[in-house]
Design a protein around this motif. Structure first.
Motif, PDB file in Angstrom:
ATOM      1  N   ILE A  45      64.376  29.323  72.781  1.00  0.00           N
ATOM      2  CA  ILE A  45      65.266  30.463  72.582  1.00  0.00           C
ATOM      3  C   ILE A  45      66.674  29.928  72.796  1.00  0.00           C
ATOM      4  CG2 ILE A  45      65.318  31.298  74.963  1.00  0.00           C
ATOM      5  CD1 ILE A  45      64.846  34.122  73.647  1.00  0.00           C
ATOM      6  N   TRP A  46      67.639  30.591  72.238  1.00  0.00           N
ATOM      7  CA  TRP A  46      69.017  30.114  72.348  1.00  0.00           C
ATOM      8  C   TRP A  46      69.851  31.081  73.168  1.00  0.00           C
ATOM      9  CZ3 TRP A  46      70.556  25.434  70.380  1.00  0.00           C
ATOM     10  CH2 TRP A  46      69.609  24.779  69.600  1.00  0.00           C
ATOM     11  N   LYS A  47      70.536  30.550  74.179  1.00  0.00           N
ATOM     12  CA  LYS A  47      71.546  31.313  74.919  1.00  0.00           C
ATOM     13  C   LYS A  47      72.824  31.190  74.099  1.00  0.00           C
ATOM     14  CE  LYS A  47      69.906  29.265  79.058  1.00  0.00           C
ATOM     15  NZ  LYS A  47      70.289  28.629  80.313  1.00  0.00           N
ATOM     16  N   GLN A  48      73.375  32.331  73.709  1.00  0.00           N
ATOM     17  CA  GLN A  48      74.538  32.309  72.828  1.00  0.00           C
ATOM     18  C   GLN A  48      75.604  33.271  73.324  1.00  0.00           C
ATOM     19  OE1 GLN A  48      72.912  32.109  68.488  1.00  0.00           O
ATOM     20  NE2 GLN A  48      71.296  32.947  69.777  1.00  0.00           N
ATOM     21  N   ILE A  49      76.840  32.810  73.299  1.00  0.00           N
ATOM     22  CA  ILE A  49      77.986  33.676  73.580  1.00  0.00           C
ATOM     23  C   ILE A  49      78.865  33.634  72.344  1.00  0.00           C
ATOM     24  CG2 ILE A  49      80.047  34.068  74.984  1.00  0.00           C
ATOM     25  CD1 ILE A  49      78.607  32.824  77.350  1.00  0.00           C
ATOM     26  N   VAL A  50      79.182  34.822  71.830  1.00  0.00           N
ATOM     27  CA  VAL A  50      79.999  34.917  70.625  1.00  0.00           C
ATOM     28  C   VAL A  50      81.090  35.959  70.807  1.00  0.00           C
ATOM     29  CG1 VAL A  50      78.105  34.205  69.107  1.00  0.00           C
ATOM     30  CG2 VAL A  50      78.486  36.624  69.515  1.00  0.00           C
ATOM     31  N   TYR A  51      82.139  35.798  70.030  1.00  0.00           N
ATOM     32  CA  TYR A  51      83.165  36.835  69.919  1.00  0.00           C
ATOM     33  C   TYR A  51      83.654  36.844  68.478  1.00  0.00           C
ATOM     34  CZ  TYR A  51      86.560  33.001  70.630  1.00  0.00           C
ATOM     35  OH  TYR A  51      87.281  31.849  70.523  1.00  0.00           O
ATOM     36  N   HIS A  52      84.284  37.921  68.086  1.00  0.00           N
ATOM     37  CA  HIS A  52      84.738  38.076  66.705  1.00  0.00           C
ATOM     38  C   HIS A  52      85.885  37.106  66.432  1.00  0.00           C
ATOM     39  CE1 HIS A  52      86.191  39.891  62.998  1.00  0.00           C
ATOM     40  NE2 HIS A  52      84.999  40.469  62.909  1.00  0.00           N
ATOM     41  N   LYS A  53      85.871  36.479  65.257  1.00  0.00           N
ATOM     42  CA  LYS A  53      86.881  35.471  64.915  1.00  0.00           C
ATOM     43  C   LYS A  53      88.298  36.049  64.878  1.00  0.00           C
ATOM     44  CE  LYS A  53      86.434  35.738  59.878  1.00  0.00           C
ATOM     45  NZ  LYS A  53      87.759  35.895  59.345  1.00  0.00           N
ATOM     46  N   ASP A  54      88.438  37.356  64.661  1.00  0.00           N
ATOM     47  CA  ASP A  54      89.755  37.984  64.615  1.00  0.00           C
ATOM     48  C   ASP A  54      90.186  38.536  65.969  1.00  0.00           C
ATOM     49  OD1 ASP A  54      89.921  37.413  61.894  1.00  0.00           O
ATOM     50  OD2 ASP A  54      89.016  39.333  61.331  1.00  0.00           O
ATOM     51  N   LYS A  55      89.373  38.322  66.992  1.00  0.00           N
ATOM     52  CA  LYS A  55      89.666  38.848  68.328  1.00  0.00           C
ATOM     53  C   LYS A  55      90.784  38.044  68.969  1.00  0.00           C
ATOM     54  CE  LYS A  55      88.758  41.459  71.848  1.00  0.00           C
ATOM     55  NZ  LYS A  55      88.973  42.887  71.719  1.00  0.00           N
ATOM     56  N   TRP A  56      91.746  38.736  69.539  1.00  0.00           N
ATOM     57  CA  TRP A  56      92.772  38.060  70.327  1.00  0.00           C
ATOM     58  C   TRP A  56      92.136  37.665  71.641  1.00  0.00           C
ATOM     59  CZ3 TRP A  56      95.212  39.668  74.990  1.00  0.00           C
ATOM     60  CH2 TRP A  56      96.233  38.802  75.414  1.00  0.00           C
ATOM     61  N   VAL A  57      92.228  36.393  71.974  1.00  0.00           N
ATOM     62  CA  VAL A  57      91.593  35.880  73.186  1.00  0.00           C
ATOM     63  C   VAL A  57      92.620  35.861  74.315  1.00  0.00           C
ATOM     64  CG1 VAL A  57      90.358  33.926  74.217  1.00  0.00           C
ATOM     65  CG2 VAL A  57      89.994  34.505  71.801  1.00  0.00           C
ATOM     66  N   SER A  58      92.400  36.749  75.271  1.00  0.00           N
ATOM     67  CA  SER A  58      93.307  36.830  76.428  1.00  0.00           C
ATOM     68  C   SER A  58      93.052  35.653  77.370  1.00  0.00           C
ATOM     69  CB  SER A  58      93.071  38.143  77.186  1.00  0.00           C
ATOM     70  OG  SER A  58      91.785  38.130  77.786  1.00  0.00           O
ATOM     71  N   ARG A  59      93.948  35.449  78.331  1.00  0.00           N
ATOM     72  CA  ARG A  59      93.757  34.390  79.339  1.00  0.00           C
ATOM     73  C   ARG A  59      92.468  34.622  80.114  1.00  0.00           C
ATOM     74  NH1 ARG A  59      99.155  35.362  81.603  1.00  0.00           N
ATOM     75  NH2 ARG A  59      97.898  36.060  83.347  1.00  0.00           N
ATOM     76  N   GLU A  60      92.183  35.886  80.435  1.00  0.00           N
ATOM     77  CA  GLU A  60      90.979  36.217  81.199  1.00  0.00           C
ATOM     78  C   GLU A  60      89.715  35.910  80.387  1.00  0.00           C
ATOM     79  OE1 GLU A  60      94.429  38.445  82.737  1.00  0.00           O
ATOM     80  OE2 GLU A  60      93.580  38.290  80.734  1.00  0.00           O
ATOM     81  N   MET A  61      89.759  36.251  79.116  1.00  0.00           N
ATOM     82  CA  MET A  61      88.620  35.974  78.247  1.00  0.00           C
ATOM     83  C   MET A  61      88.423  34.465  78.103  1.00  0.00           C
ATOM     84  SD  MET A  61      88.105  37.859  74.608  1.00  0.00           S
ATOM     85  CE  MET A  61      87.168  37.033  73.360  1.00  0.00           C
ATOM     86  N   GLU A  62      89.518  33.751  77.921  1.00  0.00           N
ATOM     87  CA  GLU A  62      89.452  32.297  77.813  1.00  0.00           C
ATOM     88  C   GLU A  62      88.882  31.675  79.092  1.00  0.00           C
ATOM     89  OE1 GLU A  62      92.870  29.025  77.410  1.00  0.00           O
ATOM     90  OE2 GLU A  62      92.817  30.448  75.742  1.00  0.00           O
ATOM     91  N   ALA A  63      89.299  32.177  80.250  1.00  0.00           N
ATOM     92  CA  ALA A  63      88.795  31.665  81.529  1.00  0.00           C
ATOM     93  C   ALA A  63      87.297  31.945  81.670  1.00  0.00           C
ATOM     94  CB  ALA A  63      89.565  32.285  82.694  1.00  0.00           C
ATOM     95  N   PHE A  64      86.876  33.132  81.259  1.00  0.00           N
ATOM     96  CA  PHE A  64      85.454  33.470  81.324  1.00  0.00           C
ATOM     97  C   PHE A  64      84.638  32.545  80.422  1.00  0.00           C
ATOM     98  CE2 PHE A  64      81.794  35.514  79.380  1.00  0.00           C
ATOM     99  CZ  PHE A  64      81.024  35.756  80.507  1.00  0.00           C
ATOM    100  N   LEU A  65      85.102  32.321  79.203  1.00  0.00           N
ATOM    101  CA  LEU A  65      84.383  31.467  78.262  1.00  0.00           C
ATOM    102  C   LEU A  65      84.286  30.032  78.785  1.00  0.00           C
ATOM    103  CD1 LEU A  65      85.898  32.832  74.937  1.00  0.00           C
ATOM    104  CD2 LEU A  65      83.575  33.218  75.801  1.00  0.00           C
ATOM    105  N   LEU A  66      85.353  29.548  79.402  1.00  0.00           N
ATOM    106  CA  LEU A  66      85.350  28.208  79.979  1.00  0.00           C
ATOM    107  C   LEU A  66      84.362  28.135  81.141  1.00  0.00           C
ATOM    108  CD1 LEU A  66      86.579  25.363  80.012  1.00  0.00           C
ATOM    109  CD2 LEU A  66      88.337  26.252  81.550  1.00  0.00           C
TER     110      LEU A  66
END
Length: 164
Positions: free
Chosen positions: A134-155
């Motif tokens: 099974i695949w663990k996947q995290i995705v977001y929409h390509k047109d989404k503005w990535v905030s600093r908080e979102m970027e920190a979470f993804l990292l």
């Protein structure tokens, strides 16, 4: 995923078969095995058992809408086999507690039972010729503005996952 595509959600984490959509940015895509697992005290703990015999065991499974349960049922259907669980529960942690108490066998993503396997409380059941990922996947929409908080979470999410 529909809510993310409509901008109602920023990020989606899901376990499923490998999925792709040109509207998504994949921040994480990590495979994990889905395994049959039981108590170290269960007679199946050190056995090798066929898939046909395994599905006749007292299985404690997640609900039918769980992605890995659906993948198992689809695989069984391709072999003209059917599964009849002893118990269906939506809470994975409760299933793990039942397994620790030697109450049956389950089919779970390995990461959910890895610590119990390392501690010797649970063991995978060997089913020759059967493997499932099974695949663990995290995705977001390509047109989404990535905030600093979102970027920190993804990292953070990417750093917390063992790769490979």
């Amino acid at each position: 995923l529909d809510m993310m595509n409509c901008n109602a959600l920023d990020i989606v984490y899901f376990l499923d078969k490998k999925m792709y959509d040109p509207k998504w940015v994949k921040a994480l895509e990590v495979p994990d095995r889905v395994i049959f697992v039981t108590s170290a005290d269960n007679p199946l703990a050190n056995a090798s058992i066929s898939l046909e015999e395994m599905i006749r065991q007292p299985l404690i499974l997640t609900e039918k809408d769980a992605s890995y349960r659906l993948l198992l049922e689809q695989h069984l259907a391709s072999l003209e086999l059917d599964i009849h669980p002893f118990l269906e529960i939506g809470n994975t942690e409760f299933i793990v507690r039942l397994l620790r108490d030697n109450q049956g066998v389950s089919f779970l993503p390995e990461f959910t039972v890895r610590q119990d396997i390392e501690n010797g409380r649970l063991v995978p059941v060997h089913v020759p010729g059967f493997t499932m990922r099974i695949w663990k996947q995290i995705v977001y929409h390509k047109d989404k503005w990535v905030s600093r908080e979102m970027e920190a979470f993804l990292l953070l999410a990417a750093q917390s996952e063992p790769h490979g």
